[in-house]
Design a protein around this motif. Sequence first.
Motif, PDB file in Angstrom:
ATOM      1  N   UNK A  67      49.306  34.203  42.403  1.00 32.13           N
ATOM      2  CA  UNK A  67      48.819  35.408  43.082  1.00 32.13           C
ATOM      3  C   UNK A  67      47.885  35.057  44.230  1.00 32.13           C
ATOM      4  N   UNK A  68      47.017  34.060  44.028  1.00 30.05           N
ATOM      5  CA  UNK A  68      46.079  33.655  45.079  1.00 30.05           C
ATOM      6  C   UNK A  68      46.820  33.064  46.271  1.00 30.05           C
ATOM      7  N   UNK A  69      47.883  32.310  46.002  1.00 27.26           N
ATOM      8  CA  UNK A  69      48.645  31.697  47.084  1.00 27.26           C
ATOM      9  C   UNK A  69      49.277  32.764  47.984  1.00 27.26           C
ATOM     10  N   UNK A  70      49.722  33.860  47.372  1.00 26.70           N
ATOM     11  CA  UNK A  70      50.376  34.924  48.131  1.00 26.70           C
ATOM     12  C   UNK A  70      49.400  35.967  48.663  1.00 26.70           C
ATOM     13  N   UNK A  71      48.112  35.872  48.274  1.00 26.69           N
ATOM     14  CA  UNK A  71      47.138  36.886  48.690  1.00 26.69           C
ATOM     15  C   UNK A  71      46.889  36.807  50.192  1.00 26.69           C
ATOM     16  N   UNK A  72      46.604  37.945  50.783  1.00 25.37           N
ATOM     17  CA  UNK A  72      46.345  38.039  52.218  1.00 25.37           C
ATOM     18  C   UNK A  72      44.846  38.151  52.458  1.00 25.37           C
ATOM     19  N   UNK A  73      44.263  37.118  53.060  1.00 28.67           N
ATOM     20  CA  UNK A  73      42.836  37.151  53.362  1.00 28.67           C
ATOM     21  C   UNK A  73      42.495  38.295  54.312  1.00 28.67           C
ATOM     22  N   UNK A  74      43.406  38.581  55.236  1.00 27.23           N
ATOM     23  CA  UNK A  74      43.159  39.684  56.167  1.00 27.23           C
ATOM     24  C   UNK A  74      43.005  41.000  55.426  1.00 27.23           C
ATOM     25  N   UNK A  75      43.906  41.254  54.473  1.00 26.18           N
ATOM     26  CA  UNK A  75      43.865  42.519  53.743  1.00 26.18           C
ATOM     27  C   UNK A  75      42.717  42.550  52.740  1.00 26.18           C
ATOM     28  N   UNK A  76      42.329  41.390  52.216  1.00 26.18           N
ATOM     29  CA  UNK A  76      41.146  41.348  51.352  1.00 26.18           C
ATOM     30  C   UNK A  76      39.894  41.703  52.144  1.00 26.18           C
ATOM     31  N   UNK A  77      39.804  41.191  53.373  1.00 26.10           N
ATOM     32  CA  UNK A  77      38.639  41.514  54.202  1.00 26.10           C
ATOM     33  C   UNK A  77      38.630  42.991  54.587  1.00 26.10           C
ATOM     34  N   UNK A  78      39.799  43.538  54.904  1.00 19.36           N
ATOM     35  CA  UNK A  78      39.856  44.948  55.291  1.00 19.36           C
ATOM     36  C   UNK A  78      39.470  45.879  54.150  1.00 19.36           C
ATOM     37  N   UNK A  79      39.734  45.466  52.929  1.00 19.97           N
ATOM     38  CA  UNK A  79      39.458  46.315  51.760  1.00 19.97           C
ATOM     39  C   UNK A  79      38.299  45.766  50.931  1.00 19.97           C
ATOM     40  N   UNK A  80      37.376  45.067  51.597  1.00 15.42           N
ATOM     41  CA  UNK A  80      36.293  44.410  50.860  1.00 15.42           C
ATOM     42  C   UNK A  80      35.411  45.408  50.112  1.00 15.42           C
ATOM     43  N   UNK A  81      35.226  46.612  50.672  1.00 18.61           N
ATOM     44  CA  UNK A  81      34.324  47.567  50.030  1.00 18.61           C
ATOM     45  C   UNK A  81      34.871  48.070  48.692  1.00 18.61           C
ATOM     46  N   UNK A  82      36.101  48.612  48.619  1.00 19.16           N
ATOM     47  CA  UNK A  82      36.598  49.047  47.308  1.00 19.16           C
ATOM     48  C   UNK A  82      36.807  47.886  46.339  1.00 19.16           C
TER      49      UNK A  82
END
Length: 511
Positions: A67-82
């Motif tokens: 899951x971590x390999x496929x995770x998108x850092x961009x989308x994690x940063x965009x949704x950091x608050x929730x």
Amino acid sequence: MHVFETLLAILLGATLLSAFARRLNIPYPTLLALGGALVALVPGAPHLSLPPELILALFVAPVLLDAAYDASLRDLRRNWLPISSMVLVAVGLTTVAVAFTARLLIPDLPWAAAVALGALLAPPDAVAALAVLRQVNPPFRIRMVLEGESLLNDASALLIYRLAVGAVAAGGFSVAEAAPAFALVFVGSVVAGWVMARPVAMMTARIQDAPSSVIFQFVTTFAVWLLAERLGLSGVVTIVVFGLTVARRSMPPIPARLRIPSFAIWETVTAVLNILAFTLIGLQLRPILEALSQAEQLRYFSGALLILAVVIAVRLLWVLAHHAAATLNGRLVPRAAAPTMAAPTAKDALVVGWSGMRGIVTLAAALALPAAFPYREFILLTAFVVVLGTLLIQGLTLRPLLLLLKLPKDTIVETELALARKMALKAAMATLEQDDSPAAQRLRAQYADAIGRAREGEDPRDTRDNLLRRQAVAAARTAIDDLRSAGTIGDVAYRRAEEELDWLELSARSE
């Protein structure tokens, strides 16, 4: 031999049950856990148990890495608050609410033991969440929030759990003493995962045959987890940071001829581990009940049902409250950072709040408690009831809920994939424009069709075509790498474009 035969029978039955669940369009973890529980209650049924440490390493480490390999850092940063609100606040609130409820039910339960119970019940399990999400296919932003949460919530909960178990052993608990240890373990795990990623990636790039490469990937995955545990760090945090770092393009990339079989094998192995994990959850029911008298079973079971309601309610109420507060503050989605992403609605929050299935991490943490731990049997039964209850109640109703809410279908991934294909094609055509040979002219005419039908590309008939095709693919890879680095496309679209280029590259093989 008996254990081996039992494993084969469980794997066969669970595989058939999983296929049946997919035909019925229900999440297979729910049916597997329920099936395992029913098998466990049959007289003479096999009794299979594994050490809790092995359960975490075997079932959680590879799934988290995948899951971590496929995770998108961009989308994690965009949704950091929730995501951060779920990882930190929701876990903390659930831990406190469960601890107080447990103390009301059992007044002589030590506070540290109650906190340990709350901590092991707090995190929705990464294995359960991802397995269910891939079947119900929610809108992109909801999936990013839930996948981001599932990567990190185990870390915060298990750190609290470890401190609480230590407090029971030490006979006391001090927040002032625990906070520095908590921070040290977290920071140390992040550093360890980042440091170990580079040498492992460099060694992986030097392996040139697919079987050896895949074996090395699995061995290093378990080695990173076990080393983190031996150092007193968090295996969850370490493996997530390790996977995120290895996936970045600063590392030597795996060649296409190795990446395609590696991804296929990883997908198969993680599916098998998921099947076994959720079946194992159900099989733990009988040993738990055997350790209790009938009066204790009734008392503990009613208390476990109450705690199940608390666990579900706390998450749902927090997500809805956070959505309402964030809406008032206008901070749900930074519009400049995500101009194509629609602002989340109350319906989105309801889906996120209802996606709180617990799984193998919760049960493994309960089984890992020392034999003399206060009210260990109550904790074990409660963990089982909460896991099975959330899988049944939330897992079975999540898909109908999505259909009832009629959430609009987004096309974020499709739009980004189309952009990646367009830019890759432009880069490839620019490379071919530098060559006026007949082979280059043929490829210029064929390339647009070839990149759209990567799996169906015709085999080249001469080495000139092969060389030019490889050069064009290399230029296309650079183009999509730049798009991901700039945050123009996320990792979901990037991986799909990368797969198409992999197949196109493999089609340029020598005669």
